[in-house]
Motif scaffolding. Structure first.
Motif, PDB file in Angstrom:
ATOM      1  N   ILE A  55       0.820  -1.235   0.215  1.00  0.00           N
ATOM      2  CA  ILE A  55       0.172   0.022  -0.092  1.00  0.00           C
ATOM      3  C   ILE A  55       0.898   1.143   0.184  1.00  0.00           C
ATOM      4  N   GLY A  56       1.768   1.080   0.748  1.00  0.00           N
ATOM      5  CA  GLY A  56       2.847   2.579   0.794  1.00  0.00           C
ATOM      6  C   GLY A  56       3.585   2.637  -0.630  1.00  0.00           C
ATOM      7  N   MET A  57       3.600   1.643  -1.324  1.00  0.00           N
ATOM      8  CA  MET A  57       4.135   1.609  -2.764  1.00  0.00           C
ATOM      9  C   MET A  57       3.258   1.759  -4.026  1.00  0.00           C
ATOM     10  N   GLY A  58       1.998   2.124  -3.217  1.00  0.00           N
ATOM     11  CA  GLY A  58       0.733   2.168  -4.209  1.00  0.00           C
ATOM     12  C   GLY A  58       0.588   0.921  -5.000  1.00  0.00           C
ATOM     13  N   ARG A  59       0.905  -0.230  -4.541  1.00  0.00           N
ATOM     14  CA  ARG A  59       0.629  -1.482  -5.253  1.00  0.00           C
ATOM     15  C   ARG A  59      -0.506  -2.443  -4.513  1.00  0.00           C
ATOM     16  N   TRP A  60      -1.911  -1.678  -4.797  1.00  0.00           N
ATOM     17  CA  TRP A  60      -2.828  -2.190  -4.103  1.00  0.00           C
ATOM     18  C   TRP A  60      -3.176  -3.560  -4.558  1.00  0.00           C
ATOM     19  N   THR A  61      -3.196  -4.103  -5.738  1.00  0.00           N
ATOM     20  CA  THR A  61      -3.360  -5.388  -6.183  1.00  0.00           C
ATOM     21  C   THR A  61      -2.455  -6.565  -5.488  1.00  0.00           C
ATOM     22  N   ASN A  62      -1.277  -5.843  -5.559  1.00  0.00           N
ATOM     23  CA  ASN A  62      -0.269  -6.923  -4.467  1.00  0.00           C
ATOM     24  C   ASN A  62      -0.638  -6.824  -3.158  1.00  0.00           C
ATOM     25  N   ALA A  63      -1.143  -5.818  -2.561  1.00  0.00           N
ATOM     26  CA  ALA A  63      -1.781  -5.831  -1.022  1.00  0.00           C
ATOM     27  C   ALA A  63      -2.773  -6.921  -1.022  1.00  0.00           C
ATOM     28  N   ILE A  64      -3.477  -7.055  -1.984  1.00  0.00           N
ATOM     29  CA  ILE A  64      -4.527  -8.057  -1.869  1.00  0.00           C
ATOM     30  C   ILE A  64      -4.031  -9.588  -1.849  1.00  0.00           C
ATOM     31  N   ILE A  65      -3.152  -9.684  -2.584  1.00  0.00           N
ATOM     32  CA  ILE A  65      -2.519 -11.155  -2.749  1.00  0.00           C
ATOM     33  C   ILE A  65      -1.816 -11.240  -1.329  1.00  0.00           C
ATOM     34  N   SER A  66      -1.188 -10.386  -0.715  1.00  0.00           N
ATOM     35  CA  SER A  66      -0.452 -10.516   0.513  1.00  0.00           C
ATOM     36  C   SER A  66      -1.369 -10.636   1.605  1.00  0.00           C
ATOM     37  N   ILE A  67      -2.321  -9.953   1.903  1.00  0.00           N
ATOM     38  CA  ILE A  67      -3.526 -10.083   2.906  1.00  0.00           C
ATOM     39  C   ILE A  67      -4.056 -11.451   2.798  1.00  0.00           C
ATOM     40  N   THR A  68      -4.323 -11.897   1.663  1.00  0.00           N
ATOM     41  CA  THR A  68      -5.037 -13.156   1.287  1.00  0.00           C
ATOM     42  C   THR A  68      -4.150 -14.370   1.982  1.00  0.00           C
ATOM     43  N   ASN A  69      -3.013 -13.928   1.564  1.00  0.00           N
ATOM     44  CA  ASN A  69      -1.801 -15.075   2.104  1.00  0.00           C
ATOM     45  C   ASN A  69      -2.093 -15.275   3.762  1.00  0.00           C
ATOM     46  N   SER A  70      -1.947 -13.914   4.190  1.00  0.00           N
ATOM     47  CA  SER A  70      -1.993 -13.893   5.731  1.00  0.00           C
ATOM     48  C   SER A  70      -3.426 -14.759   6.400  1.00  0.00           C
ATOM     49  N   ILE A  71      -4.488 -14.291   5.527  1.00  0.00           N
ATOM     50  CA  ILE A  71      -5.812 -15.140   5.956  1.00  0.00           C
ATOM     51  C   ILE A  71      -5.626 -16.550   5.759  1.00  0.00           C
ATOM     52  N   GLU A  72      -5.166 -16.914   4.621  1.00  0.00           N
ATOM     53  CA  GLU A  72      -4.995 -18.573   4.484  1.00  0.00           C
ATOM     54  C   GLU A  72      -4.106 -19.100   5.590  1.00  0.00           C
ATOM     55  N   THR A  73      -3.108 -18.227   5.776  1.00  0.00           N
ATOM     56  CA  THR A  73      -1.967 -18.995   6.877  1.00  0.00           C
ATOM     57  C   THR A  73      -2.766 -19.332   8.287  1.00  0.00           C
ATOM     58  N   ILE A  74      -3.638 -18.208   8.477  1.00  0.00           N
ATOM     59  CA  ILE A  74      -4.238 -18.433   9.809  1.00  0.00           C
ATOM     60  C   ILE A  74      -5.332 -19.810   9.769  1.00  0.00           C
ATOM     61  N   LEU A  75      -6.099 -19.898   8.556  1.00  0.00           N
ATOM     62  CA  LEU A  75      -6.716 -20.873   8.420  1.00  0.00           C
ATOM     63  C   LEU A  75      -6.121 -22.273   8.569  1.00  0.00           C
ATOM     64  N   ARG A  76      -5.148 -22.344   7.843  1.00  0.00           N
ATOM     65  CA  ARG A  76      -4.579 -23.727   7.746  1.00  0.00           C
ATOM     66  C   ARG A  76      -3.727 -24.018   9.225  1.00  0.00           C
ATOM     67  N   LEU A  77      -3.491 -23.060   9.959  1.00  0.00           N
ATOM     68  CA  LEU A  77      -3.096 -23.354  11.421  1.00  0.00           C
ATOM     69  C   LEU A  77      -4.181 -23.749  11.993  1.00  0.00           C
ATOM     70  N   ASP A  78      -5.209 -22.972  12.065  1.00  0.00           N
ATOM     71  CA  ASP A  78      -6.481 -23.358  13.034  1.00  0.00           C
ATOM     72  C   ASP A  78      -6.851 -24.908  12.770  1.00  0.00           C
ATOM     73  N   LEU A  79      -7.242 -25.082  11.560  1.00  0.00           N
ATOM     74  CA  LEU A  79      -7.704 -26.164  10.903  1.00  0.00           C
ATOM     75  C   LEU A  79      -6.817 -27.360  10.638  1.00  0.00           C
ATOM     76  N   GLU A  80      -5.414 -27.150  10.532  1.00  0.00           N
ATOM     77  CA  GLU A  80      -4.448 -28.216  10.782  1.00  0.00           C
ATOM     78  C   GLU A  80      -4.662 -28.952   9.485  1.00  0.00           C
ATOM     79  N   THR A  81      -4.691 -28.423   8.176  1.00  0.00           N
ATOM     80  CA  THR A  81      -5.080 -28.938   7.029  1.00  0.00           C
ATOM     81  C   THR A  81      -4.360 -28.152   5.878  1.00  0.00           C
TER      82      THR A  81
END
Length: 313
Positions: A55-81
């Motif tokens: 976001i600080g570099m104006g790359r909003w599309t890449n921001a979506i990719i990164s925050i989705t990765n953060s969400i996915e990591t939390i889900l995998r950790l919680d569900l252990e799958t």
């Protein structure tokens, strides 16, 4: 025996030399925690911070990719799958009885990430990315992180102002049923706050060592003159109004429009735009001006300024 000065020098060496290895960098850039964060939670939060860097570099599309990765990591950790994200979202929401609206927001984030990754990116995608990031993605990440690990995202920002600016951007987007034009103009304070903080981290001595010099004073004065030349024909530029909300250490300037002053019914509407001659922040949206200039100044001080210009409100 290690002295405080030695410790300080070593910390600077580790943080600002460009040498990053496991034992030569902090865990986080924008967030702070009382105890070290370990494992996949660390990876998830770092991915969120990467979204802020984008976001600080104006790359909003890449921001979506990164925050989705953060969400996915939390889900995998919680569900252990290691299931696909689509299945993870459904299973997680069922397990924790998550609302349908938040589940839908998670899927919109997932779909937008897939679109950006697999079909390419065009400049117009920035607006879509901003809308998804604030309408969906950041709320999903905050809720899932707190639900799974008890971590309150906004309370762990090292800079309270950065957290405030992030919340303002989110609430602004969420409050608009239909957003017309480029929403990027409304993101200027958030973008500049992040980029200013990154600047300090890369060159921590820069502003503290140069702001007091004659050269730096001349640069800032030149920027003020540019503002006056560009906008002064429409009114009066007032300088040194209040600290820059993007935390560069400079002071905001703002334009008082002569054409509209005689019609004012509230001093809150006195300023047409604002700018920071130090970092280049530009506020040309009425709601940004109201939030970051008029609101912190207050009616009394604004009225004093208008009276000093021999203008009646």
């Amino acid at each position: 025996m290690e002295t405080d000065q030695t410790s300080y020098a070593e910390n600077k060496l580790q943080d600002h030399t460009g040498i990053y290895s496991k034992d030569r960098q902090g865990q986080f850039i924008f967030l702070e925690f009382d105890a070290p964060i370990e494992g996949e939670v660390l990876s998830s939060i770092q991915s969120f911070e990467t979204s802020l860097i984008m976001i600080g570099m104006g790359r909003w599309t890449n921001a979506i990719i990164s925050i989705t990765n953060s969400i996915e990591t939390i889900l995998r950790l919680d569900l252990e799958t290691t299931s696909e994200l689509q299945s993870l979202i459904g299973a997680y929401c069922q397990k924790h009885k998550i609302s349908k609206s938040l589940e839908d927001a998670a899927h919109r984030t997932r779909k937008k990430r897939n679109e950006f990754v697999h079909t390419g990116i065009i400049p117009d995608d920035n607006t879509e990315a901003i809308l998804v990031y604030f309408n969906d993605s950041i709320s999903v990440f905050k809720f899932f992180l707190e639900k799974s690990r008890g971590i309150n995202l906004y309370k762990n920002f090292g800079s309270a102002k950065l957290a405030e600016n992030l919340l303002f951007a989110k609430n602004y987007i969420k409050s608009k049923r239909k957003t017309e034009g480029s929403v990027g103009f409304v993101m200027s304070v958030l973008v500049k706050t992040i980029s200013n903080h990154l600047h300090y981290m890369v060159m921590p001595e820069y502003l503290s060592l140069t702001r007091a010099t004659e050269e730096t004073f001349n640069v800032i004065q030149s920027q003020r003159e540019n503002l006056e030349d560009t906008f002064g024909v429409d009114g009066k530029m007032i300088h040194d109004l209040l600290p820059c909300p993007a935390e560069c250490g400079g002071k905001l300037s703002a334009l008082v429009e002569e054409e509209t002053l005689s019609k004012l019914t509230s001093s809150v509407n006195a300023f047409a735009l604002g700018a920071c001659p130090t970092c280049g922040l530009f506020l040309n949206n009425r709601e940004l001006v109201a939030e970051y200039i008029a609101k912190p100044m207050g009616d009394e001080r604004i009225t004093e300024i208008l009276n000093s210009l021999s203008v009646s409100t």
